[in-house]
Each structure stands twice: as C-alpha cells, then as structure tokens.
Design a protein around this motif. Structure first.
Motif, PDB file in Angstrom:
ATOM      1  N   THR A  82      27.312  35.198  46.024  1.00 53.84           N
ATOM      2  CA  THR A  82      27.829  35.230  44.703  1.00 53.84           C
ATOM      3  C   THR A  82      29.307  35.063  44.327  1.00 53.84           C
ATOM      4  OG1 THR A  82      28.176  37.623  44.832  1.00 53.84           O
ATOM      5  CG2 THR A  82      25.807  37.115  44.614  1.00 53.84           C
ATOM      6  N   VAL A  83      29.563  34.853  43.185  1.00 51.05           N
ATOM      7  CA  VAL A  83      31.076  35.080  42.836  1.00 51.05           C
ATOM      8  C   VAL A  83      31.315  36.449  42.673  1.00 51.05           C
ATOM      9  CG1 VAL A  83      32.945  34.377  41.241  1.00 51.05           C
ATOM     10  CG2 VAL A  83      31.070  32.980  41.506  1.00 51.05           C
ATOM     11  N   THR A  84      32.466  37.139  43.684  1.00 47.64           N
ATOM     12  CA  THR A  84      32.415  38.497  44.100  1.00 47.64           C
ATOM     13  C   THR A  84      33.883  39.036  43.368  1.00 47.64           C
ATOM     14  OG1 THR A  84      31.257  38.247  45.903  1.00 47.64           O
ATOM     15  CG2 THR A  84      32.347  40.148  45.656  1.00 47.64           C
ATOM     16  N   LEU A  85      33.713  40.054  42.520  1.00 48.36           N
ATOM     17  CA  LEU A  85      34.965  40.786  42.032  1.00 48.36           C
ATOM     18  C   LEU A  85      35.376  41.818  42.663  1.00 48.36           C
ATOM     19  CD1 LEU A  85      33.727  40.811  38.285  1.00 48.36           C
ATOM     20  CD2 LEU A  85      34.874  38.803  39.361  1.00 48.36           C
ATOM     21  N   GLU A  86      36.698  41.501  43.406  1.00 46.50           N
ATOM     22  CA  GLU A  86      37.009  42.742  44.336  1.00 46.50           C
ATOM     23  C   GLU A  86      37.831  43.763  43.464  1.00 46.50           C
ATOM     24  OE1 GLU A  86      36.197  42.671  47.344  1.00 46.50           O
ATOM     25  OE2 GLU A  86      35.664  40.756  47.692  1.00 46.50           O
ATOM     26  N   LYS A  87      37.502  45.008  43.905  1.00 46.63           N
ATOM     27  CA  LYS A  87      38.051  46.047  43.173  1.00 46.63           C
ATOM     28  C   LYS A  87      39.455  46.578  43.447  1.00 46.63           C
ATOM     29  CE  LYS A  87      34.080  48.701  41.557  1.00 46.63           C
ATOM     30  NZ  LYS A  87      33.319  49.902  41.316  1.00 46.63           N
ATOM     31  N   CYS A  88      39.603  46.096  44.782  1.00 44.86           N
ATOM     32  CA  CYS A  88      40.881  46.935  45.380  1.00 44.86           C
ATOM     33  C   CYS A  88      41.625  46.241  46.634  1.00 44.86           C
ATOM     34  CB  CYS A  88      40.779  48.437  45.671  1.00 44.86           C
ATOM     35  SG  CYS A  88      39.321  48.491  46.875  1.00 44.86           S
ATOM     36  N   GLY A  89      42.748  46.257  46.695  1.00 48.54           N
ATOM     37  CA  GLY A  89      43.442  45.758  47.906  1.00 48.54           C
ATOM     38  C   GLY A  89      43.877  46.774  49.050  1.00 48.54           C
ATOM     39  N   HIS A  90      43.988  46.456  50.200  1.00 53.54           N
ATOM     40  CA  HIS A  90      44.185  47.196  51.099  1.00 53.54           C
ATOM     41  C   HIS A  90      45.407  46.794  51.915  1.00 53.54           C
ATOM     42  CE1 HIS A  90      39.966  47.439  50.649  1.00 53.54           C
ATOM     43  NE2 HIS A  90      39.917  48.591  50.727  1.00 53.54           N
ATOM     44  N   ASN A  91      46.136  47.967  52.550  1.00 53.56           N
ATOM     45  CA  ASN A  91      47.507  47.907  52.967  1.00 53.56           C
ATOM     46  C   ASN A  91      47.338  47.582  54.567  1.00 53.56           C
ATOM     47  OD1 ASN A  91      50.279  47.686  53.062  1.00 53.56           O
ATOM     48  ND2 ASN A  91      50.455  49.883  53.315  1.00 53.56           N
ATOM     49  N   LYS A  92      46.312  48.143  55.212  1.00 50.60           N
ATOM     50  CA  LYS A  92      46.653  48.062  56.666  1.00 50.60           C
ATOM     51  C   LYS A  92      45.330  47.212  57.136  1.00 50.60           C
ATOM     52  CE  LYS A  92      48.925  52.691  57.085  1.00 50.60           C
ATOM     53  NZ  LYS A  92      48.679  53.960  57.133  1.00 50.60           N
ATOM     54  N   LEU A 160      53.223  44.738  43.203  1.00 55.53           N
ATOM     55  CA  LEU A 160      54.204  44.348  42.401  1.00 55.53           C
ATOM     56  C   LEU A 160      53.991  44.520  40.979  1.00 55.53           C
ATOM     57  CD1 LEU A 160      54.865  40.710  44.165  1.00 55.53           C
ATOM     58  CD2 LEU A 160      56.463  42.810  44.129  1.00 55.53           C
ATOM     59  N   SER A 161      52.720  44.463  40.735  1.00 55.67           N
ATOM     60  CA  SER A 161      52.334  44.451  39.184  1.00 55.67           C
ATOM     61  C   SER A 161      51.514  45.770  38.737  1.00 55.67           C
ATOM     62  CB  SER A 161      51.101  43.504  38.909  1.00 55.67           C
ATOM     63  OG  SER A 161      50.105  43.781  39.571  1.00 55.67           O
ATOM     64  N   HIS A 162      51.557  46.781  39.578  1.00 57.79           N
ATOM     65  CA  HIS A 162      51.117  48.061  39.174  1.00 57.79           C
ATOM     66  C   HIS A 162      49.771  47.951  38.682  1.00 57.79           C
ATOM     67  CE1 HIS A 162      55.295  49.754  39.671  1.00 57.79           C
ATOM     68  NE2 HIS A 162      55.528  48.969  38.644  1.00 57.79           N
ATOM     69  N   GLY A 163      48.841  47.141  39.610  1.00 62.21           N
ATOM     70  CA  GLY A 163      47.497  46.750  39.237  1.00 62.21           C
ATOM     71  C   GLY A 163      47.108  45.796  38.229  1.00 62.21           C
ATOM     72  N   ARG A 164      48.025  45.289  37.963  1.00 62.37           N
ATOM     73  CA  ARG A 164      47.485  44.026  36.897  1.00 62.37           C
ATOM     74  C   ARG A 164      47.067  42.902  37.507  1.00 62.37           C
ATOM     75  NH1 ARG A 164      48.685  45.512  31.731  1.00 62.37           N
ATOM     76  NH2 ARG A 164      48.737  43.409  30.973  1.00 62.37           N
ATOM     77  N   SER A 165      46.394  42.886  38.384  1.00 58.66           N
ATOM     78  CA  SER A 165      46.019  41.792  39.210  1.00 58.66           C
ATOM     79  C   SER A 165      44.480  41.637  39.342  1.00 58.66           C
ATOM     80  CB  SER A 165      46.332  41.628  40.449  1.00 58.66           C
ATOM     81  OG  SER A 165      47.850  41.776  40.328  1.00 58.66           O
ATOM     82  N   ALA A 166      43.866  40.711  39.625  1.00 57.80           N
ATOM     83  CA  ALA A 166      42.664  40.433  39.930  1.00 57.80           C
ATOM     84  C   ALA A 166      42.048  39.637  41.144  1.00 57.80           C
ATOM     85  CB  ALA A 166      41.496  39.991  38.725  1.00 57.80           C
ATOM     86  N   PHE A 167      41.201  39.960  41.812  1.00 61.64           N
ATOM     87  CA  PHE A 167      40.775  38.862  43.042  1.00 61.64           C
ATOM     88  C   PHE A 167      39.291  38.504  42.670  1.00 61.64           C
ATOM     89  CE2 PHE A 167      39.666  37.132  46.769  1.00 61.64           C
ATOM     90  CZ  PHE A 167      40.852  36.355  47.285  1.00 61.64           C
TER      91      PHE A 167
END
Length: 210
Positions: A82-92, A160-167
C-alpha cells in the motif's frame, strides 16, 4: 497590506540503491510534480542520494533555502503493498550500510536527540480522508519507517522542523501501482495534509485570540 507570498512545499524522493535501480519514490515524486498543487503553491522537489551524510547536508539546506510550510519525504519499500503514511521517525538503530558502504558511527541520527519524534500531522485522519476519496490506491498508516535512509531522513526533518514533516512509503513500480497512480496518490495525500494543517493552525490562532 495583503501578503501575496506563496506557500512553499518541498517534496523529496530517493535515488537508486540495491535492486531499486529505478527508485519508485523519485518516479512518483516526478509524476506528482506534473500534477502540482495549484498556482498558489510553490512546489519544490529534490532527489536525495541513499547516503546518510548527504541527507545530513541536503535536508537542513532545503529547510534553510525554501522555509517551506512543511516537507514531505517519499521512499520505496520492497515490502509495502500500500502507500504507507509514517507517523514518526526514530533516532537509533542505523546500522545498515548506505550506497557508500557507510553508516553513522553512533548508529544515531541526532546525538542526544529524543528516541522518537511524531509528526504534527494526524496521519490517521489523512489516511481516512484519502481512503474515503475512492482514489483507487490503498493507503495505510505505520509507526516504523525501517531504520534505514527513509527513517533517517524523516527523523532528521522532524527534528529540524519541530514535527512539520511527513514521510510516505510507496511500493515498487507495478507492485501493484503505476507511476501515474502513485503520483495521483501523493497529490491526494499532500492536499489532505495541507488542509488539515490549515485547519489546525486556524484553531490555534483562534484560541490565542480569546
């Protein structure tokens, strides 16, 4: 005086890597660029190499140069259907080698950064709205962008954007969607994101006025 400055949106896709000699993410971004978002939106697109160090240079430069309302990153997943919307990013957890056979020494995206950063965009709401539009492309939501360059670029941008991004993850071309279908899906998703952001900001402004 009326502000006639256009809203800027930046969308990135990745270049070739591994068996993905043609990266569906960049093809989808190019198809989306043809469709656009209307005359009042300044749309900027950029192909990013599958290299950690390039991501660390390019993403801050894009934020600084264009100061977009938000930034969308698109990547391919061989496992996605499917086309998948990612909710969050991980640091490690970045131990996979990139196109230069490199990975960060600390396996981290930002030393000392939070473990996980959520997007300010309500991906569940975006998913629901796009599904209701009968686009002909299945859309789903995920909390794990995979601890490779996709997750790495997303976390970098969110930080960098305080959450103003999407993946957005797309499947490989033809599995099952065509380039044109993926382009239309990106357009529909990004329109819904813009609409949601606009309304949430109106709400914030309204609350500040009382």
């Amino acid at each position: 005086m009326e502000n006639n400055k256009k809203t800027t949106v930046v969308v990135t896709g990745f270049g070739p890597f591994g068996e993905h000699t043609v990266n569906a993410s960049w093809v989808a971004v190019q198809e989306f660029e043809k469709l656009g978002l209307g005359d009042d939106i300044e749309l900027r697109t950029k192909q990013v190499p599958v290299e950690y160090q390039q991501v660390q240079k390019i993403v801050p430069a894009l934020w600084k140069q264009h100061n977009p309302q938000f930034m969308i990153h698109v990547g391919v997943s061989g496992m996605a259907q499917t086309v998948t919307l990612e909710k969050c990013g991980h640091n490690k957890g970045y131990s996979g080698l990139d196109n230069c056979s490199f990975c960060p020494g600390t396996h981290c995206c930002v030393d000392g950064g939070p473990e996980c950063i959520d997007s300010v965009i309500d991906m569940d709401a975006v998913c629901k709205r796009v599904r209701a539009s009968e686009l002909g492309v299945d859309v789903s939501v995920s909390k794990d962008a995979g601890r490779y360059l996709c997750d790495f670029i997303y976390y970098t941008s969110l930080y960098l954007s305080h959450g103003r991004s999407a993946f957005i993850h797309v499947p490989p071309l033809g599995e099952p969607y065509t380039a044109a279908e993926l382009g239309r899906a990106l357009q529909a998703i990004i329109r819904e994101i813009m609409d949601l952001l606009e309304h949430s900001e109106e709400k914030i402004t309204c609350q500040h006025q009382h």
